[in-house]
Design a protein around this motif. Structure first.
Motif, PDB file in Angstrom:
ATOM      1  N   TYR A  84       1.193   6.995  40.633  1.00 54.60           N
ATOM      2  CA  TYR A  84       0.051   6.751  41.517  1.00 54.60           C
ATOM      3  C   TYR A  84      -0.463   8.100  42.004  1.00 54.60           C
ATOM      4  O   TYR A  84       0.278   8.879  42.594  1.00 54.60           O
ATOM      5  N   ARG A  85      -1.714   8.396  41.732  1.00 50.67           N
ATOM      6  CA  ARG A  85      -2.270   9.699  42.098  1.00 50.67           C
ATOM      7  C   ARG A  85      -3.783   9.582  42.226  1.00 50.67           C
ATOM      8  O   ARG A  85      -4.471   9.325  41.244  1.00 50.67           O
ATOM      9  N   ARG A  86      -4.313   9.777  43.426  1.00 50.24           N
ATOM     10  CA  ARG A  86      -5.762   9.763  43.598  1.00 50.24           C
ATOM     11  C   ARG A  86      -6.378  10.999  42.958  1.00 50.24           C
ATOM     12  O   ARG A  86      -5.742  12.052  42.876  1.00 50.24           O
ATOM     13  N   LEU A  87      -7.605  10.855  42.505  1.00 53.37           N
ATOM     14  CA  LEU A  87      -8.241  11.920  41.737  1.00 53.37           C
ATOM     15  C   LEU A  87      -8.252  13.256  42.470  1.00 53.37           C
ATOM     16  O   LEU A  87      -7.919  14.298  41.902  1.00 53.37           O
ATOM     17  N   ALA A  88      -8.621  13.254  43.737  1.00 52.71           N
ATOM     18  CA  ALA A  88      -8.758  14.510  44.477  1.00 52.71           C
ATOM     19  C   ALA A  88      -7.423  15.101  44.896  1.00 52.71           C
ATOM     20  O   ALA A  88      -7.388  16.216  45.440  1.00 52.71           O
ATOM     21  N   ASP A  89      -6.337  14.388  44.642  1.00 54.60           N
ATOM     22  CA  ASP A  89      -5.019  14.880  45.043  1.00 54.60           C
ATOM     23  C   ASP A  89      -4.325  15.685  43.953  1.00 54.60           C
ATOM     24  O   ASP A  89      -3.171  16.103  44.124  1.00 54.60           O
ATOM     25  N   ALA A  90      -4.987  15.892  42.819  1.00 57.43           N
ATOM     26  CA  ALA A  90      -4.389  16.669  41.733  1.00 57.43           C
ATOM     27  C   ALA A  90      -5.481  17.406  40.981  1.00 57.43           C
ATOM     28  O   ALA A  90      -6.661  17.037  41.045  1.00 57.43           O
ATOM     29  N   ASP A  91      -5.086  18.439  40.261  1.00 56.92           N
ATOM     30  CA  ASP A  91      -6.071  19.194  39.497  1.00 56.92           C
ATOM     31  C   ASP A  91      -6.364  18.499  38.162  1.00 56.92           C
ATOM     32  O   ASP A  91      -5.675  17.549  37.765  1.00 56.92           O
ATOM     33  N   ALA A  92      -7.385  18.981  37.491  1.00 52.22           N
ATOM     34  CA  ALA A  92      -7.820  18.353  36.247  1.00 52.22           C
ATOM     35  C   ALA A  92      -6.742  18.421  35.174  1.00 52.22           C
ATOM     36  O   ALA A  92      -6.604  17.502  34.357  1.00 52.22           O
ATOM     37  N   GLU A  93      -5.962  19.499  35.175  1.00 48.15           N
ATOM     38  CA  GLU A  93      -4.925  19.642  34.159  1.00 48.15           C
ATOM     39  C   GLU A  93      -3.879  18.535  34.260  1.00 48.15           C
ATOM     40  O   GLU A  93      -3.389  18.036  33.239  1.00 48.15           O
ATOM     41  N   ARG A  94      -3.539  18.147  35.473  1.00 47.24           N
ATOM     42  CA  ARG A  94      -2.546  17.083  35.637  1.00 47.24           C
ATOM     43  C   ARG A  94      -3.103  15.747  35.180  1.00 47.24           C
ATOM     44  O   ARG A  94      -2.418  14.970  34.523  1.00 47.24           O
ATOM     45  N   HIS A  95      -4.350  15.469  35.501  1.00 41.68           N
ATOM     46  CA  HIS A  95      -4.973  14.230  35.013  1.00 41.68           C
ATOM     47  C   HIS A  95      -5.094  14.250  33.486  1.00 41.68           C
ATOM     48  O   HIS A  95      -4.959  13.218  32.830  1.00 41.68           O
ATOM     49  N   ALA A  96      -5.349  15.444  32.935  1.00 42.75           N
ATOM     50  CA  ALA A  96      -5.466  15.551  31.477  1.00 42.75           C
ATOM     51  C   ALA A  96      -4.164  15.180  30.783  1.00 42.75           C
ATOM     52  O   ALA A  96      -4.175  14.620  29.683  1.00 42.75           O
ATOM     53  N   ARG A  97      -3.032  15.472  31.419  1.00 44.40           N
ATOM     54  CA  ARG A  97      -1.748  15.114  30.812  1.00 44.40           C
ATOM     55  C   ARG A  97      -1.574  13.601  30.744  1.00 44.40           C
ATOM     56  O   ARG A  97      -0.955  13.077  29.811  1.00 44.40           O
ATOM     57  N   VAL A  98      -2.113  12.901  31.736  1.00 40.96           N
ATOM     58  CA  VAL A  98      -2.069  11.434  31.709  1.00 40.96           C
ATOM     59  C   VAL A  98      -2.912  10.906  30.550  1.00 40.96           C
ATOM     60  O   VAL A  98      -2.505   9.997  29.823  1.00 40.96           O
ATOM     61  N   ILE A  99      -4.084  11.484  30.368  1.00 41.78           N
ATOM     62  CA  ILE A  99      -4.941  11.070  29.258  1.00 41.78           C
ATOM     63  C   ILE A  99      -4.288  11.405  27.924  1.00 41.78           C
ATOM     64  O   ILE A  99      -4.341  10.609  26.973  1.00 41.78           O
ATOM     65  N   GLU A 100      -3.641  12.556  27.845  1.00 37.81           N
ATOM     66  CA  GLU A 100      -2.949  12.927  26.608  1.00 37.81           C
ATOM     67  C   GLU A 100      -1.891  11.894  26.241  1.00 37.81           C
ATOM     68  O   GLU A 100      -1.809  11.435  25.098  1.00 37.81           O
ATOM     69  N   LEU A 101      -1.070  11.516  27.207  1.00 37.51           N
ATOM     70  CA  LEU A 101       0.016  10.577  26.934  1.00 37.51           C
ATOM     71  C   LEU A 101      -0.508   9.207  26.544  1.00 37.51           C
ATOM     72  O   LEU A 101       0.031   8.566  25.631  1.00 37.51           O
ATOM     73  N   ASN A 102      -1.556   8.746  27.198  1.00 35.79           N
ATOM     74  CA  ASN A 102      -1.998   7.364  27.018  1.00 35.79           C
ATOM     75  C   ASN A 102      -3.086   7.172  25.965  1.00 35.79           C
ATOM     76  O   ASN A 102      -3.322   6.043  25.548  1.00 35.79           O
ATOM     77  N   LEU A 103      -3.724   8.251  25.531  1.00 39.75           N
ATOM     78  CA  LEU A 103      -4.778   8.142  24.525  1.00 39.75           C
ATOM     79  C   LEU A 103      -4.511   9.011  23.301  1.00 39.75           C
ATOM     80  O   LEU A 103      -4.576   8.533  22.167  1.00 39.75           O
ATOM     81  N   LEU A 104      -4.186  10.268  23.515  1.00 35.67           N
ATOM     82  CA  LEU A 104      -4.022  11.165  22.366  1.00 35.67           C
ATOM     83  C   LEU A 104      -2.733  10.916  21.607  1.00 35.67           C
ATOM     84  O   LEU A 104      -2.705  11.015  20.375  1.00 35.67           O
ATOM     85  N   THR A 105      -1.636  10.591  22.304  1.00 34.73           N
ATOM     86  CA  THR A 105      -0.394  10.353  21.559  1.00 34.73           C
ATOM     87  C   THR A 105      -0.457   9.099  20.689  1.00 34.73           C
ATOM     88  O   THR A 105       0.076   9.123  19.565  1.00 34.73           O
ATOM     89  N   PRO A 106      -1.115   7.998  21.107  1.00 38.25           N
ATOM     90  CA  PRO A 106      -1.280   6.891  20.161  1.00 38.25           C
ATOM     91  C   PRO A 106      -2.111   7.277  18.942  1.00 38.25           C
ATOM     92  O   PRO A 106      -1.832   6.807  17.827  1.00 38.25           O
TER      93      PRO A 106
END
Length: 252
Positions: A84-106
């Motif tokens: 659980y992480r609100r957008l403004a509570d983390a930098d773009a790089e951390r959100h990018a890792r979530v996208i990597e795991l859930n979209l790029l790895t498949p």
């Protein structure tokens, strides 16, 4: 080539716990040869499931893993998740890792598995989420990735037809071993369950049964589809607000 369920090889990414373990068990119960790959082994061995350590964010390792398989009939892209992480509570790089795991790895796994799947006239099952179809405050990057995953599956289904079928399970809330922590104990689980028309959270075995169906001969003409596994969805909040002070209509 043995195309019976007992002759098939199935790979489940992230298949060592939670939903992934439920999917791996469901395929093992059909007699298939099931390989679960993840960074960490299961806490307890899964009957009929072979574990292989694999970091799906390492493309060369992913390609080597699939190249070493003698056969592959079904790929279930289940690995994913987010804190659980609100957008403004983390930098773009951390959100990018979530996208990597859930979209790029498949995508990485599917591309690495393509030749094997094409030869077997196999199937890919993406594990999506209802978060990809509605606002997801606190998990916005995850929701965006899951929306992209569903679209990726539709495009993949067109490009890889007719040799490989590709479908998505759009999964709602699931009662995994971490549900108590996520929903605040049994009282929280009970409260959340009352918001689901089916009256309960899904079990991992419910998702597993749906994955087995999409990979089966019974679904041979289904590709590019999204199957909702969410117990009927969520009651729209406006209905509760609009009818809060109105008595229910009674039949004469």
């Amino acid at each position: 080539m043995d195309n019976s369920p007992s002759g098939r090889t199935v790979v489940v990414t992230g298949g060592t716990r939670g939903v992934g373990a439920g999917i791996a068990r469901a395929f093992a119960e059909t007699g298939a040869h099931v390989v679960a790959c993840a960074r960490r082994p299961p806490e307890q061995p899964l009957e009929g499931v072979k574990f292989t350590p694999l970091d799906l964010r390492d493309p060369p390792a992913v390609r080597a893993f699939f190249d070493a398989l003698p056969r592959l009939d079904v790929l279930v892209n289940n690995a994913g998740g987010t804190p659980y992480r609100r957008l403004a509570d983390a930098d773009a790089e951390r959100h990018a890792r979530v996208i990597e795991l859930n979209l790029l790895t498949p995508l990485t796994a599917s591309l690495a598995a393509y030749e094997q799947l094409r030869r077997a006239r196999g199937a890919v099952v993406m594990i999506g989420s209802v978060s990809g179809g509605r606002p997801s405050p606190g998990s916005a990057a995850y929701g965006a990735a899951k929306a992209g995953l569903e679209n990726l599956a539709r495009s993949m289904a067109v490009e890889w037809a007719p040799e490989v079928r590709v479908n998505t399970l759009v999964v709602g809330m699931v009662r995994t071993e971490l549900a108590d922590l996520h929903y605040g104990g049994q009282d929280g689980i009970d409260a959340v369950s009352r918001t689901v028309p089916a009256g309960r959270l899904a079990a991992p075995s419910d998702v597993g049964a749906a994955a087995v169906f999409l990979a089966s001969e019974a679904a041979a003409y289904i590709s590019g589809a999204s199957l909702l596994v969410h117990g009927g969805g969520e009651r729209p909040a406006f209905l509760g607000a609009a009818t809060a002070n109105k008595p229910l209509d009674k039949e004469d």
